[in-house]
Design a protein around this motif. Structure first.
Motif, PDB file in Angstrom:
ATOM      1  N   SER A 155      -6.056  -1.913  -4.505  1.00 41.15           N
ATOM      2  CA  SER A 155      -6.181  -1.545  -5.844  1.00 41.15           C
ATOM      3  C   SER A 155      -4.784  -0.817  -6.189  1.00 41.15           C
ATOM      4  O   SER A 155      -4.164  -0.095  -5.724  1.00 41.15           O
ATOM      5  CB  SER A 155      -7.321  -1.163  -6.138  1.00 41.15           C
ATOM      6  OG  SER A 155      -7.231   0.400  -5.817  1.00 41.15           O
ATOM      7  N   GLY A 156      -4.631  -0.618  -7.790  1.00 38.72           N
ATOM      8  CA  GLY A 156      -3.651   0.243  -8.104  1.00 38.72           C
ATOM      9  C   GLY A 156      -4.114   1.616  -8.375  1.00 38.72           C
ATOM     10  O   GLY A 156      -5.088   1.917  -8.106  1.00 38.72           O
TER      11      GLY A 156
ATOM     12  N   SER B 203      -2.156  -7.378  -3.895  1.00 38.75           N
ATOM     13  CA  SER B 203      -2.069  -5.881  -4.101  1.00 38.75           C
ATOM     14  C   SER B 203      -1.634  -5.851  -5.552  1.00 38.75           C
ATOM     15  O   SER B 203      -0.779  -6.525  -6.370  1.00 38.75           O
ATOM     16  CB  SER B 203      -0.944  -5.381  -3.397  1.00 38.75           C
ATOM     17  OG  SER B 203      -0.612  -3.907  -3.603  1.00 38.75           O
ATOM     18  N   ALA B 204      -2.215  -4.787  -6.160  1.00 37.69           N
ATOM     19  CA  ALA B 204      -2.007  -4.336  -7.636  1.00 37.69           C
ATOM     20  C   ALA B 204      -1.105  -3.210  -7.856  1.00 37.69           C
ATOM     21  O   ALA B 204      -1.491  -2.246  -7.127  1.00 37.69           O
ATOM     22  CB  ALA B 204      -3.368  -4.307  -8.337  1.00 37.69           C
ATOM     23  N   SER B 205      -0.253  -3.123  -8.879  1.00 38.52           N
ATOM     24  CA  SER B 205       0.197  -2.063  -9.433  1.00 38.52           C
ATOM     25  C   SER B 205       0.905  -0.985  -8.422  1.00 38.52           C
ATOM     26  O   SER B 205       1.625  -1.407  -7.793  1.00 38.52           O
ATOM     27  CB  SER B 205      -0.807  -1.193 -10.282  1.00 38.52           C
ATOM     28  OG  SER B 205      -0.340  -0.079 -10.776  1.00 38.52           O
ATOM     29  N   GLY B 206       0.346   0.279  -8.401  1.00 35.97           N
ATOM     30  CA  GLY B 206       1.159   1.075  -7.587  1.00 35.97           C
ATOM     31  C   GLY B 206       0.907   1.089  -5.764  1.00 35.97           C
ATOM     32  O   GLY B 206       1.649   1.694  -5.180  1.00 35.97           O
ATOM     33  N   SER B 207       0.010  -0.026  -5.437  1.00 36.07           N
ATOM     34  CA  SER B 207      -0.003  -0.373  -4.095  1.00 36.07           C
ATOM     35  C   SER B 207       0.702  -1.448  -3.668  1.00 36.07           C
ATOM     36  O   SER B 207       1.134  -1.717  -2.464  1.00 36.07           O
ATOM     37  CB  SER B 207      -1.586  -0.792  -3.742  1.00 36.07           C
ATOM     38  OG  SER B 207      -2.389   0.514  -3.974  1.00 36.07           O
ATOM     39  N   VAL B 208       1.413  -2.155  -4.734  1.00 37.38           N
ATOM     40  CA  VAL B 208       2.569  -3.132  -4.159  1.00 37.38           C
ATOM     41  C   VAL B 208       3.643  -2.828  -3.313  1.00 37.38           C
ATOM     42  O   VAL B 208       3.959  -3.491  -2.248  1.00 37.38           O
ATOM     43  CB  VAL B 208       3.121  -3.518  -5.505  1.00 37.38           C
ATOM     44  CG1 VAL B 208       4.080  -5.066  -5.328  1.00 37.38           C
ATOM     45  CG2 VAL B 208       2.099  -4.361  -6.446  1.00 37.38           C
TER      46      VAL B 208
ATOM     47  N   ILE C  57      -9.268  -2.353   0.307  1.00 30.97           N
ATOM     48  CA  ILE C  57      -8.831  -0.891   0.081  1.00 30.97           C
ATOM     49  C   ILE C  57      -8.891  -0.579  -1.372  1.00 30.97           C
ATOM     50  O   ILE C  57      -8.082  -0.964  -2.053  1.00 30.97           O
ATOM     51  CB  ILE C  57      -7.634  -0.588   0.907  1.00 30.97           C
ATOM     52  CG1 ILE C  57      -7.608  -1.467   2.149  1.00 30.97           C
ATOM     53  CG2 ILE C  57      -7.227   0.994   0.766  1.00 30.97           C
ATOM     54  CD1 ILE C  57      -6.407  -1.017   2.994  1.00 30.97           C
ATOM     55  N   SER C  58      -9.725   0.157  -1.821  1.00 35.86           N
ATOM     56  CA  SER C  58      -9.920   0.562  -3.242  1.00 35.86           C
ATOM     57  C   SER C  58      -9.861   2.282  -3.502  1.00 35.86           C
ATOM     58  O   SER C  58     -10.484   3.137  -2.864  1.00 35.86           O
ATOM     59  CB  SER C  58     -11.143   0.214  -3.732  1.00 35.86           C
ATOM     60  OG  SER C  58     -11.345   0.630  -5.051  1.00 35.86           O
ATOM     61  N   ASN C  59      -8.828   2.652  -4.174  1.00 37.74           N
ATOM     62  CA  ASN C  59      -8.558   4.093  -4.452  1.00 37.74           C
ATOM     63  C   ASN C  59      -8.913   4.230  -6.027  1.00 37.74           C
ATOM     64  O   ASN C  59      -8.544   5.158  -6.675  1.00 37.74           O
ATOM     65  CB  ASN C  59      -7.268   4.597  -4.479  1.00 37.74           C
ATOM     66  CG  ASN C  59      -6.203   3.743  -4.446  1.00 37.74           C
ATOM     67  OD1 ASN C  59      -5.543   3.221  -3.595  1.00 37.74           O
ATOM     68  ND2 ASN C  59      -5.965   3.430  -6.172  1.00 37.74           N
ATOM     69  N   THR C  60      -9.727   3.371  -6.428  1.00 40.94           N
ATOM     70  CA  THR C  60     -10.136   3.255  -7.980  1.00 40.94           C
ATOM     71  C   THR C  60     -11.095   4.584  -8.413  1.00 40.94           C
ATOM     72  O   THR C  60     -12.039   4.651  -7.399  1.00 40.94           O
ATOM     73  CB  THR C  60     -10.565   2.074  -8.580  1.00 40.94           C
ATOM     74  OG1 THR C  60      -9.764   1.112  -8.315  1.00 40.94           O
ATOM     75  CG2 THR C  60     -10.979   2.106 -10.028  1.00 40.94           C
ATOM     76  N   THR C  61     -10.733   5.307  -9.138  1.00 43.59           N
ATOM     77  CA  THR C  61     -11.716   6.480  -9.706  1.00 43.59           C
ATOM     78  C   THR C  61     -11.752   6.538 -10.914  1.00 43.59           C
ATOM     79  O   THR C  61     -10.983   5.883 -11.645  1.00 43.59           O
ATOM     80  CB  THR C  61     -11.227   7.899  -9.021  1.00 43.59           C
ATOM     81  OG1 THR C  61      -9.838   7.993  -9.620  1.00 43.59           O
ATOM     82  CG2 THR C  61     -11.314   7.988  -7.564  1.00 43.59           C
TER      83      THR C  61
ATOM     84  N   LYS D  36      -2.541   7.848  -6.822  1.00 44.29           N
ATOM     85  CA  LYS D  36      -3.917   7.703  -6.176  1.00 44.29           C
ATOM     86  C   LYS D  36      -3.642   6.610  -4.944  1.00 44.29           C
ATOM     87  O   LYS D  36      -4.235   6.526  -4.123  1.00 44.29           O
ATOM     88  CB  LYS D  36      -4.784   7.229  -7.011  1.00 44.29           C
ATOM     89  CG  LYS D  36      -5.347   8.216  -7.878  1.00 44.29           C
ATOM     90  CD  LYS D  36      -6.533   8.002  -8.887  1.00 44.29           C
ATOM     91  CE  LYS D  36      -6.327   6.801  -9.789  1.00 44.29           C
ATOM     92  NZ  LYS D  36      -7.460   6.491 -10.458  1.00 44.29           N
ATOM     93  N   CYS D  37      -2.348   5.710  -5.152  1.00 43.54           N
ATOM     94  CA  CYS D  37      -2.377   4.620  -4.039  1.00 43.54           C
ATOM     95  C   CYS D  37      -1.663   5.160  -2.795  1.00 43.54           C
ATOM     96  O   CYS D  37      -1.468   4.559  -2.042  1.00 43.54           O
ATOM     97  CB  CYS D  37      -1.358   3.724  -4.779  1.00 43.54           C
ATOM     98  SG  CYS D  37      -1.977   2.860  -6.028  1.00 43.54           S
ATOM     99  N   ALA D  38      -1.364   6.565  -2.851  1.00 45.34           N
ATOM    100  CA  ALA D  38      -1.362   7.182  -1.521  1.00 45.34           C
ATOM    101  C   ALA D  38      -2.446   7.082  -0.538  1.00 45.34           C
ATOM    102  O   ALA D  38      -2.132   6.834   0.441  1.00 45.34           O
ATOM    103  CB  ALA D  38      -0.836   8.773  -1.756  1.00 45.34           C
ATOM    104  N   TYR D  39      -3.502   6.985  -1.020  1.00 47.26           N
ATOM    105  CA  TYR D  39      -4.681   6.624  -0.456  1.00 47.26           C
ATOM    106  C   TYR D  39      -4.528   5.261   0.520  1.00 47.26           C
ATOM    107  O   TYR D  39      -4.849   5.056   1.608  1.00 47.26           O
ATOM    108  CB  TYR D  39      -5.845   6.473  -1.299  1.00 47.26           C
ATOM    109  CG  TYR D  39      -7.360   6.276  -0.435  1.00 47.26           C
ATOM    110  CD1 TYR D  39      -8.148   7.195   0.231  1.00 47.26           C
ATOM    111  CD2 TYR D  39      -7.751   4.939  -0.302  1.00 47.26           C
ATOM    112  CE1 TYR D  39      -9.403   6.823   0.889  1.00 47.26           C
ATOM    113  CE2 TYR D  39      -8.910   4.547   0.405  1.00 47.26           C
ATOM    114  CZ  TYR D  39      -9.863   5.460   0.998  1.00 47.26           C
ATOM    115  OH  TYR D  39     -10.923   5.383   1.425  1.00 47.26           O
TER     116      TYR D  39
END
Length: 275
Positions: free
Chosen positions: A11-12, A41-46, A184-188, A16-19
Motif C-alpha cells: 500500500s501507499g 504497489s501503490a504510491s509511496g511504496s512503488v 504488506i499494508s501500512n495504511t492507518t 509511512k511506506c518506510a514500514y
C-alpha cells in the motif's frame, strides 16, 4: 501440476511506506523471497518495489533510513511534499535505480495511477513501459500535497491511491492470475487535523481533484475481499510512529524496523505461501 501464482501487494501512504520498505528488505535478505510472480504497489511504496525487483535491497534501506528523513522533503505548515527532490536528487543522483536489472525481472509488476482528466485508475506495467523515475513520480503525486500532475506519454496522472483501495489492488492481483496474495499494508486512519486539512484543500481544488479526494476519504479499505484466493496480511501491530509527512529520522527508522519485526513474526506462514 502448475505452480500457483503468488502476488505481493503493498500500500501507499507517504512516509509511512518506510514500514513496507523494511518488510520488503527482510523478505529478500532474511527469507530469500525475491521473485514473486506478480507485484502490485501503490504510491509511496512503488520506489521500494522497483529497487526490490532490481535486487537493490541495501539501497532501499539507505534511501529510507539515511536520505528520506529530511526537512527538504516534507513540510507540515502548510503541508507539502517535495516529490521532485525525492526523485531527482535522492533516487536519480544519490541512490540510482538499476534500470537494466529492473527491465530483466521475471516478475510482472503493476503500478496504479489516476488519469487526471477522467478520474479513472490505470495500471502501468512491464508491458506499458515508461521511464521508471517518471512512473514513481506519477504514482507518488499526492493531490493537495504535491500540487501538480505528471505526464506519462500524452496523459497527466496523479497518485493512484486516490482512486483505488487495498481491495482493488488485491482484486487486480487475482485478475492477473494470483491464487495466493501476500499483502504488506501500512495504511492507518487519518488524524482529525489531517482530515480537516484535506477537506478544506479539496473544496478549493479543481472539481476532479475534489471528487477523488473526498471519495477516497469515505472508502473502506478492507470491505468485500475476494474469497477464492489465499490472502496473508502483514500490517502494523500498533500505530506507526511515522505519518504521511513525517521527516523525523527516529520515527521513520522505527517504522522501518516495525516492518522488519512484523514480517518476521509471520515468517513461517510467509515461507509456506511462497513455497
Amino acid at each position: 501440476m502448475e505452480k500457483e501464482k503468488v502476488a505481493i501487494v503493498t500500500s501507499g501512504g507517504g512516509m509511512k511506506c518506510a514500514y513496507s520498505a523494511g518488510a520488503l528488505v527482510t523478505l529478500a535478505k532474511r527469507l530469500g523471497i525475491t521473485e514473486p510472480d506478480i507485484f502490485i504497489s501503490a504510491s509511496g511504496s512503488v520506489g521500494a518495489m522497483f529497487y526490490y525487483l532490481a535486487g537493490q535491497y541495501d539501497d532501499i534501506e539507505k534511501v529510507w533510513v539515511r536520505h528520506v528523513p529530511s526537512p527538504q522533503i516534507a513540510r507540515r505548515f502548510p503541508p507539502r511534499l517535495n516529490l521532485d527532490y525525492v526523485i531527482d536528487e535522492i533516487l536519480k543522483r544519490e541512490v540510482p535505480l538499476n534500470e537494466v536489472a529492473l527491465a530483466k525481472t521475471k516478475t510482472k509488476w503493476f503500478v496504479p495511477v489516476t488519469d487526471l482528466d477522467t478520474g479513472h485508475t490505470e495500471y502501468v506495467s512491464n508491458e506499458t513501459w515508461f521511464d521508471p523515475y517518471e512512473v514513481m513520480r506519477a504514482a507518488k503525486a499526492i493531490p493537495l500535497l504535491y500540487g501538480g500532475a505528471v505526464r506519462l506519454g500524452a496523459k497527466p496522472y496523479i497518485d493512484g491511491d486516490v482512486s483505488v483501495n487495498m481491495v482493488a489492488l488485491i482484486r487486480k492481483a487475482r485478475e492477473e492470475g494470483a491464487k495466493k496474495i501476500f499483502v504488506i499494508s501500512n495504511t492507518t486512519k487519518l488524524t482529525g487535523g489531517m482530515r480537516w486539512f484535506i477537506r478544506f484543500m479539496a473544496l478549493i481544488s479543481r472539481p476532479m481533484i475534489r471528487q477523488l479526494v473526498l471519495n477516497d476519504m469515505q472508502r473502506a479499505e478492507w470491505d468485500h475481499l475476494p474469497g477464492d484466493v489465499e490472502i496473508l496480511v502483514v500490517s502494523p501491530t500498533y500505530p506507526l510512529p511515522a505519518g504521511t509527512l513525517t521527516f523525523v529520522r527516529r520515527k521513520i527508522a522505527e517504522a522501518y524496523q516495525m516492518g522488519i519485526d512484523d514480517l518476521l513474526a509471520k515468517r513461517e506462514e510467509i515461507v509456506k505461501m511462497f513455497a
